[in-house]
Write a protein that holds these residues in place. Structure first.
Motif, PDB file in Angstrom:
ATOM      1  N   ALA A   1       0.728  -1.421   0.053  1.00  0.00           N
ATOM      2  CA  ALA A   1       0.298   0.250  -0.133  1.00  0.00           C
ATOM      3  C   ALA A   1       0.372   1.536  -0.049  1.00  0.00           C
ATOM      4  O   ALA A   1       0.619   2.551  -0.466  1.00  0.00           O
ATOM      5  N   ARG A   2       2.148   1.366   0.810  1.00  0.00           N
ATOM      6  CA  ARG A   2       2.700   2.636   0.750  1.00  0.00           C
ATOM      7  C   ARG A   2       3.393   2.853  -0.493  1.00  0.00           C
ATOM      8  O   ARG A   2       3.649   4.003  -0.792  1.00  0.00           O
ATOM      9  N   SER A   3       4.325   1.728  -1.583  1.00  0.00           N
ATOM     10  CA  SER A   3       4.152   2.099  -3.118  1.00  0.00           C
ATOM     11  C   SER A   3       3.684   2.601  -4.087  1.00  0.00           C
ATOM     12  O   SER A   3       4.120   2.869  -4.694  1.00  0.00           O
ATOM     13  N   ALA A   4       2.442   1.841  -3.888  1.00  0.00           N
ATOM     14  CA  ALA A   4       1.012   2.235  -4.549  1.00  0.00           C
ATOM     15  C   ALA A   4       0.563   3.698  -4.245  1.00  0.00           C
ATOM     16  O   ALA A   4       0.509   4.842  -4.818  1.00  0.00           O
ATOM     17  N   ALA A   5       1.204   4.123  -2.435  1.00  0.00           N
ATOM     18  CA  ALA A   5       1.001   5.527  -2.676  1.00  0.00           C
ATOM     19  C   ALA A   5       1.987   7.059  -3.377  1.00  0.00           C
ATOM     20  O   ALA A   5       1.240   7.501  -3.326  1.00  0.00           O
ATOM     21  N   ARG A   6       3.240   5.743  -3.173  1.00  0.00           N
ATOM     22  CA  ARG A   6       3.910   7.178  -3.669  1.00  0.00           C
ATOM     23  C   ARG A   6       4.003   7.376  -5.327  1.00  0.00           C
ATOM     24  O   ARG A   6       4.083   8.159  -6.193  1.00  0.00           O
ATOM     25  N   LEU A   7       3.130   6.068  -5.663  1.00  0.00           N
ATOM     26  CA  LEU A   7       2.942   6.435  -7.424  1.00  0.00           C
ATOM     27  C   LEU A   7       1.736   7.168  -7.469  1.00  0.00           C
ATOM     28  O   LEU A   7       1.911   7.148  -8.914  1.00  0.00           O
ATOM     29  N   CYS A   8       0.882   7.886  -6.834  1.00  0.00           N
ATOM     30  CA  CYS A   8      -0.554   8.147  -7.064  1.00  0.00           C
ATOM     31  C   CYS A   8      -0.309   9.212  -7.450  1.00  0.00           C
ATOM     32  O   CYS A   8      -0.861  10.041  -8.319  1.00  0.00           O
ATOM     33  N   PRO A   9       0.664  10.808  -7.410  1.00  0.00           N
ATOM     34  CA  PRO A   9       1.109  11.615  -7.728  1.00  0.00           C
ATOM     35  C   PRO A   9       1.324  11.568  -9.073  1.00  0.00           C
ATOM     36  O   PRO A   9       1.284  12.177 -10.790  1.00  0.00           O
ATOM     37  N   SER A  10       2.865  10.449  -9.498  1.00  0.00           N
ATOM     38  CA  SER A  10       3.088  10.253 -10.901  1.00  0.00           C
ATOM     39  C   SER A  10       1.971   9.929 -11.896  1.00  0.00           C
ATOM     40  O   SER A  10       2.027   9.602 -13.585  1.00  0.00           O
ATOM     41  N   GLY A  11       0.812   8.453 -10.962  1.00  0.00           N
ATOM     42  CA  GLY A  11       0.331   8.036 -12.124  1.00  0.00           C
ATOM     43  C   GLY A  11      -1.082   9.466 -12.294  1.00  0.00           C
ATOM     44  O   GLY A  11      -1.654   9.363 -13.859  1.00  0.00           O
ATOM     45  N   GLU A  12      -1.387  10.152 -11.751  1.00  0.00           N
ATOM     46  CA  GLU A  12      -2.283  11.829 -12.447  1.00  0.00           C
ATOM     47  C   GLU A  12      -1.491  12.176 -13.320  1.00  0.00           C
ATOM     48  O   GLU A  12      -1.997  13.103 -13.689  1.00  0.00           O
ATOM     49  N   ALA A  13      -0.470  12.043 -13.222  1.00  0.00           N
ATOM     50  CA  ALA A  13       0.631  13.471 -13.876  1.00  0.00           C
ATOM     51  C   ALA A  13       0.167  12.743 -15.243  1.00  0.00           C
ATOM     52  O   ALA A  13       0.512  13.432 -16.333  1.00  0.00           O
ATOM     53  N   LEU A  14       0.693  11.400 -15.290  1.00  0.00           N
ATOM     54  CA  LEU A  14       0.444  10.699 -16.584  1.00  0.00           C
ATOM     55  C   LEU A  14      -1.390  10.411 -16.969  1.00  0.00           C
ATOM     56  O   LEU A  14      -1.808  10.478 -18.631  1.00  0.00           O
ATOM     57  N   GLY A  15      -2.172  10.095 -16.412  1.00  0.00           N
ATOM     58  CA  GLY A  15      -3.142   9.882 -16.193  1.00  0.00           C
ATOM     59  C   GLY A  15      -4.331  10.958 -17.122  1.00  0.00           C
ATOM     60  O   GLY A  15      -5.211  11.007 -18.297  1.00  0.00           O
ATOM     61  N   TRP A  16      -3.508  12.523 -16.807  1.00  0.00           N
ATOM     62  CA  TRP A  16      -5.069  12.793 -16.649  1.00  0.00           C
ATOM     63  C   TRP A  16      -4.380  13.737 -18.376  1.00  0.00           C
ATOM     64  O   TRP A  16      -5.605  13.529 -19.197  1.00  0.00           O
ATOM     65  N   PRO A  17      -3.340  13.400 -18.667  1.00  0.00           N
ATOM     66  CA  PRO A  17      -3.162  13.932 -20.176  1.00  0.00           C
ATOM     67  C   PRO A  17      -3.635  13.278 -21.310  1.00  0.00           C
ATOM     68  O   PRO A  17      -4.286  13.481 -22.220  1.00  0.00           O
ATOM     69  N   LEU A  18      -3.727  11.735 -20.653  1.00  0.00           N
ATOM     70  CA  LEU A  18      -4.020  10.673 -21.881  1.00  0.00           C
ATOM     71  C   LEU A  18      -5.605  10.870 -21.449  1.00  0.00           C
ATOM     72  O   LEU A  18      -5.950  10.194 -22.643  1.00  0.00           O
ATOM     73  N   LEU A  19      -6.106  10.465 -20.463  1.00  0.00           N
ATOM     74  CA  LEU A  19      -7.303  11.376 -20.526  1.00  0.00           C
ATOM     75  C   LEU A  19      -8.317  11.848 -21.637  1.00  0.00           C
ATOM     76  O   LEU A  19      -8.855  11.808 -22.561  1.00  0.00           O
ATOM     77  N   TYR A  20      -7.517  13.408 -21.881  1.00  0.00           N
ATOM     78  CA  TYR A  20      -7.605  13.875 -22.839  1.00  0.00           C
ATOM     79  C   TYR A  20      -7.680  13.967 -24.231  1.00  0.00           C
ATOM     80  O   TYR A  20      -8.343  14.144 -25.033  1.00  0.00           O
ATOM     81  N   VAL A  21      -6.301  12.642 -23.996  1.00  0.00           N
ATOM     82  CA  VAL A  21      -5.801  12.231 -25.622  1.00  0.00           C
ATOM     83  C   VAL A  21      -7.090  10.974 -25.936  1.00  0.00           C
ATOM     84  O   VAL A  21      -7.850  11.479 -27.195  1.00  0.00           O
ATOM     85  N   TYR A  22      -7.969  10.713 -25.121  1.00  0.00           N
ATOM     86  CA  TYR A  22      -8.746   9.559 -25.402  1.00  0.00           C
ATOM     87  C   TYR A  22     -10.111  10.507 -25.465  1.00  0.00           C
ATOM     88  O   TYR A  22     -10.819  10.075 -26.400  1.00  0.00           O
ATOM     89  N   PHE A  23     -10.216  11.263 -25.056  1.00  0.00           N
ATOM     90  CA  PHE A  23     -11.442  12.020 -25.733  1.00  0.00           C
ATOM     91  C   PHE A  23     -11.508  12.867 -26.892  1.00  0.00           C
ATOM     92  O   PHE A  23     -12.318  12.808 -28.036  1.00  0.00           O
ATOM     93  N   ALA A  24     -10.817  13.093 -26.563  1.00  0.00           N
ATOM     94  CA  ALA A  24      -9.841  14.216 -28.678  1.00  0.00           C
ATOM     95  C   ALA A  24     -10.459  13.209 -29.414  1.00  0.00           C
ATOM     96  O   ALA A  24     -10.756  13.089 -30.783  1.00  0.00           O
ATOM     97  N   SER A  25      -9.061  11.841 -29.273  1.00  0.00           N
ATOM     98  CA  SER A  25      -9.809  10.551 -30.064  1.00  0.00           C
ATOM     99  C   SER A  25     -11.052  10.057 -30.414  1.00  0.00           C
ATOM    100  O   SER A  25     -11.375   9.910 -31.374  1.00  0.00           O
ATOM    101  N   ALA A  26     -11.207  10.126 -29.173  1.00  0.00           N
ATOM    102  CA  ALA A  26     -13.034   9.312 -29.295  1.00  0.00           C
ATOM    103  C   ALA A  26     -14.336  10.876 -30.088  1.00  0.00           C
ATOM    104  O   ALA A  26     -14.895  10.431 -31.428  1.00  0.00           O
ATOM    105  N   GLY A  27     -13.996  11.994 -29.848  1.00  0.00           N
ATOM    106  CA  GLY A  27     -14.726  13.342 -31.208  1.00  0.00           C
ATOM    107  C   GLY A  27     -13.853  13.047 -31.704  1.00  0.00           C
ATOM    108  O   GLY A  27     -14.424  13.104 -33.142  1.00  0.00           O
ATOM    109  N   PHE A  28     -13.066  13.188 -32.395  1.00  0.00           N
ATOM    110  CA  PHE A  28     -12.072  12.605 -33.612  1.00  0.00           C
ATOM    111  C   PHE A  28     -12.909  11.729 -34.274  1.00  0.00           C
ATOM    112  O   PHE A  28     -13.711  11.597 -35.497  1.00  0.00           O
TER     113      PHE A  28
END
Length: 130
Positions: free
Chosen positions: A1-28
């Motif tokens: 659980a501790r190691s997963a908590a350390r990955l949370c900020p990097s997961g958000e930093a990577l997840g949000w831009p990829l979510l926007y890429v998904y929305f853009a590709s779905a709209g396209f």
């Protein structure tokens, strides 16, 4: 659980831009692919959106300063203007401003009503101009 908590900020930093890429590709994809003139056809539309939202931001900040509104009130009002009542209320609750949830709903709903009336009026005016 501790190691997963350390990955949370990097997961958000990577997840949000990829979510926007998904929305853009779905709209396209929903638009039927690239237009006959290529992606350059979207240039005027992108410029219009940039001018529209840039103007919105400037008017929001200048008008808010003149009216003496807090930044939180301005951001909820902006969300109500752009995204509608549901996004404004959700933003208010998510950012810890529950007292702005109802005003966000009301302002967003009022904006929808006024926008609908103005849209119908514009349609009638354009129809008469033909």
């Amino acid at each position: 659980a501790r190691s997963a908590a350390r990955l949370c900020p990097s997961g958000e930093a990577l997840g949000w831009p990829l979510l926007y890429v998904y929305f853009a590709s779905a709209g396209f994809a929903a638009g039927g692919g690239a237009p006959p003139g290529g992606l350059a056809t979207y240039g005027p539309l992108l410029l219009f959106g940039a001018v529209l939202y840039g103007t919105h931001f400037v008017v929001l900040l200048v008008g808010g300063r003149i009216a003496g509104l807090r930044r939180s009130e301005l951001m909820i009002a902006s969300s109500a203007n752009i995204g509608g009542p549901a996004t404004a209320s959700s933003l208010a609750l998510a950012k810890g401003y529950p007292e702005l949830s109802r005003p966000g709903l009301l302002v967003g709903t009022l904006g929808n009503a006024i926008g609908t009336a103005l849209g119908l009026l514009a349609y009638q005016v354009m129809r008469l101009m033909q």
